[in-house]
Enzyme design. Structure first.
Site, PDB file in Angstrom:
ATOM      1  N   LYS A  61      -3.630  -6.000  -0.424  1.00  0.00           N
ATOM      2  CA  LYS A  61      -4.638  -6.899  -0.782  1.00  0.00           C
ATOM      3  C   LYS A  61      -4.540  -6.947  -2.462  1.00  0.00           C
ATOM      4  O   LYS A  61      -3.719  -7.673  -2.909  1.00  0.00           O
ATOM      5  CB  LYS A  61      -5.861  -6.463  -0.235  1.00  0.00           C
ATOM      6  CG  LYS A  61      -5.849  -5.851   1.396  1.00  0.00           C
ATOM      7  CD  LYS A  61      -5.768  -6.863   2.250  1.00  0.00           C
ATOM      8  CE  LYS A  61      -5.226  -6.513   3.547  1.00  0.00           C
ATOM      9  NZ  LYS A  61      -6.188  -5.482   4.072  1.00  0.00           N
ATOM     10  N   ASP A  68     -12.426   3.787   1.127  1.00  0.00           N
ATOM     11  CA  ASP A  68     -11.655   2.879   1.032  1.00  0.00           C
ATOM     12  C   ASP A  68     -11.968   1.798   0.150  1.00  0.00           C
ATOM     13  O   ASP A  68     -12.936   0.967   0.448  1.00  0.00           O
ATOM     14  CB  ASP A  68     -11.395   2.171   2.618  1.00  0.00           C
ATOM     15  CG  ASP A  68     -10.631   1.202   2.587  1.00  0.00           C
ATOM     16  OD1 ASP A  68     -10.089   0.505   1.508  1.00  0.00           O
ATOM     17  OD2 ASP A  68     -10.259   0.777   3.983  1.00  0.00           O
ATOM     18  N   ARG A  82      13.449   9.353   0.074  1.00  0.00           N
ATOM     19  CA  ARG A  82      12.227   9.359   0.854  1.00  0.00           C
ATOM     20  C   ARG A  82      11.148  10.191   0.218  1.00  0.00           C
ATOM     21  O   ARG A  82      10.225  10.150   0.180  1.00  0.00           O
ATOM     22  CB  ARG A  82      12.560   9.895   2.314  1.00  0.00           C
ATOM     23  CG  ARG A  82      11.269  10.264   2.967  1.00  0.00           C
ATOM     24  CD  ARG A  82      11.344  10.539   4.645  1.00  0.00           C
ATOM     25  NE  ARG A  82      12.700  10.825   5.009  1.00  0.00           N
ATOM     26  CZ  ARG A  82      12.989  11.980   4.950  1.00  0.00           C
ATOM     27  NH1 ARG A  82      12.449  13.148   4.169  1.00  0.00           N
ATOM     28  NH2 ARG A  82      14.090  12.504   5.347  1.00  0.00           N
ATOM     29  N   TYR A 120     -13.229  -0.900   8.975  1.00  0.00           N
ATOM     30  CA  TYR A 120     -11.982  -1.744   9.124  1.00  0.00           C
ATOM     31  C   TYR A 120     -11.606  -1.683  10.616  1.00  0.00           C
ATOM     32  O   TYR A 120     -11.059  -0.545  11.113  1.00  0.00           O
ATOM     33  CB  TYR A 120     -10.996  -1.571   8.051  1.00  0.00           C
ATOM     34  CG  TYR A 120      -9.756  -2.311   8.205  1.00  0.00           C
ATOM     35  CD1 TYR A 120      -9.782  -3.912   7.798  1.00  0.00           C
ATOM     36  CD2 TYR A 120      -8.716  -1.904   8.568  1.00  0.00           C
ATOM     37  CE1 TYR A 120      -8.515  -4.496   8.046  1.00  0.00           C
ATOM     38  CE2 TYR A 120      -7.415  -2.435   8.627  1.00  0.00           C
ATOM     39  CZ  TYR A 120      -7.507  -3.989   8.248  1.00  0.00           C
ATOM     40  OH  TYR A 120      -6.223  -4.578   8.521  1.00  0.00           O
TER      41      TYR A 120
HETATM   42  C1  LIG Z   1      -6.076  -4.399   5.295  1.00  0.00           C
HETATM   43  C2  LIG Z   1      -7.000  -3.356   5.122  1.00  0.00           C
HETATM   44  C3  LIG Z   1      -6.510  -2.024   5.520  1.00  0.00           C
HETATM   45  C4  LIG Z   1      -5.286  -1.618   6.109  1.00  0.00           C
HETATM   46  O1  LIG Z   1      -4.071  -2.025   5.270  1.00  0.00           O
HETATM   47  P1  LIG Z   1      -2.651  -2.534   5.591  1.00  0.00           P
HETATM   48  O2  LIG Z   1      -2.071  -2.745   4.234  1.00  0.00           O
HETATM   49  O3  LIG Z   1      -2.706  -3.847   6.333  1.00  0.00           O
HETATM   50  O4  LIG Z   1      -2.034  -1.506   6.546  1.00  0.00           O
HETATM   51  C5  LIG Z   1      -7.238  -0.930   5.331  1.00  0.00           C
HETATM   52  N1  LIG Z   1      -8.572  -1.142   4.859  1.00  0.00           N
HETATM   53  C6  LIG Z   1      -8.991  -2.454   4.549  1.00  0.00           C
HETATM   54  C7  LIG Z   1     -10.506  -2.409   3.872  1.00  0.00           C
HETATM   55  C8  LIG Z   1      -8.214  -3.257   4.471  1.00  0.00           C
HETATM   56  O5  LIG Z   1      -8.910  -4.623   4.249  1.00  0.00           O
END
Ligand SMILES: *Cc1c(COP(=O)(O)O)cnc(C)c1O
Length: 401
Positions: A196, A171, A46, A99
């Site tokens: 993503k 982000d 961890r 988001y």
């Molecule tokens: C998908 C997404 C998230 C969240 O990420 P997860 O891996 O699904 O928890 C945060 N910000 C953006 C812009 C996203 O597309």
């Protein structure tokens, strides 16, 4: 070293014991100690794991900083940021179209603990400076945003935030480090949904927090271990593998997105195309200035009733109807009933998330196949509308679609 070389060579030396060319998967929960309290740098997985540590080094390098911590999801990464920096009475500023998952976590959880959350349209400098009170700790940015692909000026927002001593979090999930380097624009922290484009194959859920400054990073690193929302070594390895093709993938995603946007912009069944690469997109000039590409997502508004829109997204040959984005396989999504369904209908309307909006995440397939698939479906919708205006009975067609 340019980015495409970096994704193959930076922190990718062979393994010392065997010469294995790729990073081994250290599938272990714990590590034998040399003597009580004396480890070889790893004691419990961890806290740290060599596969994970290698991924963190690679990710930090991609954003041009030294500090990275990976988490079990993008939202776990975000949650660590909120926990690290927000105390009761503190303010966080977010864009109105933040988001959906970030919106849920902030408004349904952190707000109940006394955090002051203010949504500000960053395009409006006056409302931003009015919102930047001295208790503002975090200014949260996405650019492009999801799903309308608005562009915010990261350098301008960062300068305003720093003037009141707030930290700027970007982000960078949609732009990726291939197109946008937020730290060079003033960001203090970058967060990613690694799920993503970074992992890129729709097979991993993962997140990352990166920081320029050791002192800013310290509470995040602490919470990675203390909170424990860590990814397993195999998921880290999958991301390491995915990252090697990051640039070729992202460039193809973006090229396919551009081709789709240009092919659909004059289609009679499409009332609007959202893509920052189009010259008439309101954020086009800022996007050109702060990024080297316009990203791989296109959203469109379809001029047809809800059932027809739903039929369109359900019946594509190459676009699977699914949430998420940024994988090699094309995905299509209806935000009003899928990713953004949790947002009350009135708020959706206010944010411009109509029932006719469709978000397209082109994969890396051949662009002409993708364009034909979409155009074919849209032509069928135009045919229905034409039938309508000719007085033909369309009830059966629309419901059968
Ligand atoms: C998908 C997404 C998230 C969240 O990420 P997860 O891996 O699904 O928890 C945060 N910000 C953006 C812009 C996203 O597309």
């Amino acid at each position: 070293m340019k980015l495409a070389t970096q994704t193959i060579h930076f922190a990718q030396e062979s393994e010392s014991e065997t010469g294995a060319v790729t990073a081994p998967i250290f599938q272990t929960s714990t590590f034998q100690q040399i003597a009580p309290g004396r480890s070889r740098g790893y004691d419990y997985a961890r806290t740290n794991n060599p596969t994970r540590a290698r991924l963190e080094t690679v990710l930090a390098g991609l954003e041009g900083v030294e500090h990275a911590a990976v988490f079990a999801s993008g939202l776990a990464a975000e949650n660590a940021i909120f926990q690290a920096y927000l105390s009761p009475g503190d303010r966080i500023i977010v864009p109105p179209d933040v988001y959906g998952g970030t919106h849920r976590l902030l408004y349904q959880s952190w707000r109940t603990k006394g955090i002051d959350i203010v949504a500000v349209d960053y395009e409006n400098a006056v409302s931003l400076s009015a919102a930047l009170t001295t208790n503002t700790r975090l200014v949260w940015l996405e650019s492009p945003t999801n799903p309308r692909l608005l562009i915010y000026d990261i350098a301008a927002v960062s300068a305003a935030a720093h003037a009141v001593g707030a930290l700027v979090v970007v982000d960078n999930t949609f732009a990726t480090p291939v197109f946008q380097q937020p730290f060079q624009l003033g960001a203090d922290i970058v967060v990613h949904s690694v799920t993503k484009y970074l992992a890129g194959h729709s097979d991993v859920i993962q997140g990352a927090v990166l920081a320029k400054d050791a002192a800013v990073f310290q509470p995040i690193k602490f919470l990675q271990n203390a909170g424990g929302a860590v990814p397993g070594p195999f998921d880290c390895w999958l991301t390491l593998r995915g990252l090697k093709t990051l640039e070729v993938r992202v460039l193809r995603h973006a090229e396919n997105a551009r081709r789709i946007a240009e092919a659909l912009v004059d289609h009679p069944a499409v009332s609007r195309v959202f893509f920052p690469g189009l010259a008439d997109h309101p954020g086009h000039e800022i996007a050109r200035r702060q990024a080297t590409g316009f990203g791989g997502i296109v959203s469109i508004e379809i001029d047809a009733p809800l059932e027809a829109v739903q039929s369109f997204v359900s019946n594509r040959r190459y676009f699977m109807l699914a949430e998420s984005l940024g994988g090699v396989k094309s995905l299509i999504c209806h935000p009003a009933t899928m990713t953004h369904a949790a947002i009350p209908a009135a708020d959706r309307t206010r944010l411009g998330l109509s029932d006719r909006l469709v978000r397209i995440s082109p994969g890396i397939e051949d662009g002409s196949d993708l364009v034909s698939d979409l155009v074919e479906g849209l032509n069928a919708l135009s045919a229905i509308r034409e039938g309508e205006s000719n007085g033909a009975s369309v009830g059966a067609m629309a419901s059968g679609g």
